[in-house]
Design an enzyme around this catalytic site. Structure first.
Site, mmCIF file in Angstrom:
data_model
loop_
_atom_site.group_PDB
_atom_site.id
_atom_site.type_symbol
_atom_site.label_atom_id
_atom_site.label_comp_id
_atom_site.label_asym_id
_atom_site.label_seq_id
_atom_site.Cartn_x
_atom_site.Cartn_y
_atom_site.Cartn_z
ATOM 1 N N GLY A 159 0.727 -1.197 -0.026
ATOM 2 C CA GLY A 159 -0.020 -0.090 -0.031
ATOM 3 C C GLY A 159 0.830 1.324 -0.096
ATOM 4 C CB CYS A 160 -0.208 4.663 0.665
ATOM 5 S SG CYS A 160 -1.674 4.938 -0.068
ATOM 6 C CG ASN A 161 2.439 1.153 4.382
ATOM 7 O OD1 ASN A 161 1.470 1.034 3.996
ATOM 8 N ND2 ASN A 161 3.311 0.063 4.780
ATOM 9 C CB ALA A 162 4.761 0.053 -0.038
ATOM 10 C CG MET A 370 0.225 8.144 7.534
ATOM 11 S SD MET A 370 1.175 9.604 6.699
ATOM 12 C CE MET A 370 -0.199 10.263 5.964
#
Length: 383
Positions: A159-162, A370
């Site tokens: 996801g966006c934190n990756a 996040m």
């Protein structure tokens, strides 16, 4: 967990930020590059393209703090309606867009750093918007004619934190292999991860994400180079990565997720409406822990590069950390011009900071993202 039931402060798993390493033994960011798909659309143009008239859905789009997003839209039929794309067609779209954007972002990064494709020794590819086997790293090596001897890894589905999750081991590889070039590449073809229906759930997702790719190159000085200037800070264009910190809010593990939609025969992304407030409530914990490890305070940070997760997320983080609107100007600017670019968003902000030419030797910066988990990731850098 059901929507709206996330409770801030409950059931949290943490990893402790490492103490700041000596400057000579830290990976340096030597280049960054970004790319998008060809066409961008205003929010109103998207509403018109999909003939969306529901006032609640229109309000979500038009009050998102997003002006434009790059997307690869489905073609229209003879009646002007978008042609439905199957999950298989979306995966094919992901492969096509990911290879194109990924290659262009990687070339831009190399140009920015004065490197050649043959200089890459390690390649980490990140994506959440599609699944490929062999992975994107192998496909890019073939398509771009990169050395088949490159060490590589693919991070899929985080996801966006990756982007920061990947940057951590890439920096570790760089430190373990001084003088060699390590690259992290985030590629998100969000056009290949959309479900089109009339629900407010999908409207929130469809109003937010855009297509984008971003690459970042790291090099750790060799021992001989480090000894020539043992404690000197880097020049203002090449910050060292000093530390990372992670914070997993396990009580909110279902707050951002892919579900299988039987009716549509596709994966559908879900965002709990409480996510911004939960992320904001935990932001101080991870940032203070990151800075404590380096003996710093928030007031010591000159540059804040926060994930462009959405207007409410940015506002929640800004308020809880006591940041000004100027502090998050790159974050809000990227959201305005591109939407949420998932894992690569923070690198678009980093690129904008460098273009301003305001960083000075000795400045500290914080990268913060996040994503699903729910997870907050952060890194400390110094110019």
């Amino acid at each position: 967990m059901t929507a709206g039931t996330i409770t801030p402060g409950i059931d949290v798993t943490e990893t402790h930020a490492p103490r700041t390493k000596p400057a000579a033994g830290a990976a340096r960011i030597v280049g960054v590059g970004t790319a998008n798909t060809e066409h961008s659309y205003s929010q109103r143009e998207l509403l018109d393209h999909f003939a969306i008239e529901d006032p609640k859905v229109r309000s979500v789009f038009l009050n998102s703090a997003i002006d434009r997003r790059h997307l690869s839209l489905p073609e229209l039929d003879a009646d002007g309606a978008p042609i439905e794309e199957s999950q298989g067609e979306l995966l094919t779209k992901h492969r096509r867009l990911a290879l194109d954007m990924g290659a262009r972002a990687l070339r831009a990064c190399l140009d920015n750093s004065g490197l050649e494709p043959s200089d890459i020794d390690y390649l980490c590819c990140v994506t959440t918007t599609g699944f490929l086997t062999p992975g994107l790293s192998a496909l890019l090596i073939r398509e771009m004619g990169l050395s088949p001897r490159i060490s590589r890894v693919d991070v899929v589905g985080m996801g966006c934190n990756a982007g920061l999750n990947a940057l951590n081991p890439v920096a570790g590889w760089s430190v373990a292999n001084p003088g060699k070039v390590a690259v992290a590449l985030c590629v998100e073809a969000c056009s290949a991860a959309y479900v089109i229906d009339s629900t407010l759930r999908t409207a929130v997702v469809n109003s937010l994400f855009g297509d984008g790719a971003a690459a970042i190159a790291l090099v750790t000085d060799s021992q001989d180079t480090a000894h020539s200037a043992p404690e000197a800070p880097t020049d203002s264009g090449s910050p060292r990565i000093l530390a990372f910190a992670s914070h997993l809010i396990t009580d909110a593990i279902d707050a951002m997720r892919f579900d299988w939609d039987d009716a549509q025969g596709k994966f559908s992304f879900f965002l709990d409406p409480q996510v911004p407030y939960v992320v904001g409530a935990h932001a101080e914990r991870i940032i203070d822990r990151l800075l404590d490890g380096a003996g710093l305070r928030r007031s010591d940070i000159s540059h804040w590069l926060v994930h462009s997760g959405g207007k409410k997320v940015i506002d929640a983080v800004r308020v809880n950390l006591g940041l000004t609107r100027h502090d998050v100007r790159h974050t809000t600017g990227v959201l305005r011009d591109y939407g949420n670019l998932s894992s690569g968003s923070f690198l678009f902000s980093y690129e904008r900071l460098l273009q301003e030419r305001v960083t000075r030797s000795g400045d500290h910066g914080v990268l913060m993202v996040m994503g699903p988990g729910s997870t907050i990731e952060a890194a400390l850098v110094q110019w």
